[in-house]
Scaffold this motif. Structure first.
Motif, mmCIF file in Angstrom:
data_model
loop_
_atom_site.group_PDB
_atom_site.id
_atom_site.type_symbol
_atom_site.label_atom_id
_atom_site.label_comp_id
_atom_site.label_asym_id
_atom_site.label_seq_id
_atom_site.Cartn_x
_atom_site.Cartn_y
_atom_site.Cartn_z
ATOM 1 N N ASP A 1 -68.842 -35.747 -9.079
ATOM 2 C CA ASP A 1 -68.493 -36.395 -7.828
ATOM 3 C C ASP A 1 -67.344 -37.390 -8.042
ATOM 4 O O ASP A 1 -67.386 -38.194 -8.982
ATOM 5 C CB ASP A 1 -69.728 -37.120 -7.276
ATOM 6 C CG ASP A 1 -69.427 -37.843 -5.986
ATOM 7 O OD1 ASP A 1 -69.180 -37.160 -4.974
ATOM 8 O OD2 ASP A 1 -69.426 -39.089 -6.012
ATOM 9 N N ALA A 2 -66.326 -37.351 -7.202
ATOM 10 C CA ALA A 2 -65.155 -38.224 -7.352
ATOM 11 C C ALA A 2 -65.516 -39.697 -7.238
ATOM 12 O O ALA A 2 -65.015 -40.524 -7.995
ATOM 13 C CB ALA A 2 -64.091 -37.865 -6.317
ATOM 14 N N ASP A 3 -66.400 -40.040 -6.307
ATOM 15 C CA ASP A 3 -66.792 -41.440 -6.154
ATOM 16 C C ASP A 3 -67.550 -41.931 -7.386
ATOM 17 O O ASP A 3 -67.351 -43.059 -7.833
ATOM 18 C CB ASP A 3 -67.630 -41.639 -4.889
ATOM 19 C CG ASP A 3 -66.823 -41.381 -3.624
ATOM 20 O OD1 ASP A 3 -65.599 -41.637 -3.638
ATOM 21 O OD2 ASP A 3 -67.409 -40.917 -2.629
ATOM 22 N N ALA B 1 -61.990 -34.820 -10.681
ATOM 23 C CA ALA B 1 -63.450 -34.790 -10.603
ATOM 24 C C ALA B 1 -63.947 -33.379 -10.323
ATOM 25 O O ALA B 1 -64.923 -32.929 -10.931
ATOM 26 C CB ALA B 1 -63.935 -35.757 -9.533
ATOM 27 N N THR B 2 -63.282 -32.681 -9.422
ATOM 28 C CA THR B 2 -63.661 -31.307 -9.116
ATOM 29 C C THR B 2 -63.548 -30.430 -10.358
ATOM 30 O O THR B 2 -64.434 -29.643 -10.661
ATOM 31 C CB THR B 2 -62.788 -30.735 -7.975
ATOM 32 O OG1 THR B 2 -62.970 -31.557 -6.820
ATOM 33 C CG2 THR B 2 -63.161 -29.305 -7.658
ATOM 34 N N SER C 1 -55.857 -41.575 -13.341
ATOM 35 C CA SER C 1 -56.665 -40.889 -12.328
ATOM 36 C C SER C 1 -55.946 -40.823 -10.984
ATOM 37 O O SER C 1 -56.014 -39.823 -10.284
ATOM 38 C CB SER C 1 -58.037 -41.542 -12.183
ATOM 39 O OG SER C 1 -57.929 -42.859 -11.718
ATOM 40 N N LEU D 1 -57.654 -38.206 -8.289
ATOM 41 C CA LEU D 1 -59.013 -38.377 -8.785
ATOM 42 C C LEU D 1 -59.949 -37.291 -8.274
ATOM 43 O O LEU D 1 -60.761 -36.757 -9.024
ATOM 44 C CB LEU D 1 -59.544 -39.763 -8.404
ATOM 45 C CG LEU D 1 -60.912 -40.124 -8.959
ATOM 46 C CD1 LEU D 1 -60.901 -40.151 -10.475
ATOM 47 C CD2 LEU D 1 -61.370 -41.453 -8.405
ATOM 48 N N ARG D 2 -59.823 -36.932 -7.015
ATOM 49 C CA ARG D 2 -60.710 -35.894 -6.461
ATOM 50 C C ARG D 2 -60.483 -34.560 -7.165
ATOM 51 O O ARG D 2 -61.440 -33.850 -7.483
ATOM 52 C CB ARG D 2 -60.507 -35.752 -4.962
ATOM 53 C CG ARG D 2 -60.913 -37.000 -4.217
ATOM 54 C CD ARG D 2 -61.571 -36.717 -2.890
ATOM 55 N NE ARG D 2 -61.993 -37.962 -2.286
ATOM 56 C CZ ARG D 2 -63.173 -38.519 -2.470
ATOM 57 N NH1 ARG D 2 -64.041 -37.938 -3.247
ATOM 58 N NH2 ARG D 2 -63.497 -39.653 -1.886
ATOM 59 N N HIS D 3 -59.244 -34.228 -7.432
ATOM 60 C CA HIS D 3 -58.933 -32.973 -8.134
ATOM 61 C C HIS D 3 -59.517 -32.989 -9.552
ATOM 62 O O HIS D 3 -60.136 -32.021 -9.984
ATOM 63 C CB HIS D 3 -57.421 -32.751 -8.183
ATOM 64 C CG HIS D 3 -57.024 -31.583 -9.008
ATOM 65 N ND1 HIS D 3 -57.204 -30.282 -8.597
ATOM 66 C CD2 HIS D 3 -56.472 -31.506 -10.245
ATOM 67 C CE1 HIS D 3 -56.781 -29.458 -9.545
ATOM 68 N NE2 HIS D 3 -56.340 -30.187 -10.552
#
Length: 98
Positions: free
Chosen positions: A61-63, A55-56, A46, A51-53
């Motif tokens: 949500d990334a968190d 999750a998107t 991740s 991770l944000r990418h």
């Protein structure tokens, strides 16, 4: 002579989907029954993919994904599947060697 060692960070070496797939497969082969080990592997993956990418791409949500991946040191299976699918990978189940 003093040898300095650094902690190995797998995320720095995972540059392509193939790298990620091979790393994950090798780790499952090495000790796929150790959930804490697989959690660390998923953390490497991740972080390498962003991770944000991821999750998107997965529409979550990334968190929430980060929390689900390693809750109490153990990965949440639903989060594992979400991450693997978002990376364009799939699980393959094979019989173990006798």
């Amino acid at each position: 002579m003093i040898v300095q060692l650094r902690e190995w960070d797998g995320s720095k070496y995972l540059e392509t989907s193939e790298d990620i797939a091979l790393y994950l497969a090798a780790c499952f082969e090495e000790d796929g029954s150790d959930a804490a080990f697989i959690a660390r592997v998923l953390d490497d993956i991740s972080r390498s993919a962003g991770l944000r990418h991821v999750a998107t791409e997965a529409g979550i949500d990334a968190d929430a994904l980060a929390t689900a991946l390693v809750r109490n040191g153990l990965p949440n299976f639903d989060a594992m599947l979400t991450l693997v699918n978002a990376l364009g990978l799939q699980f393959r189940i094979e019989p173990t060697a006798a």
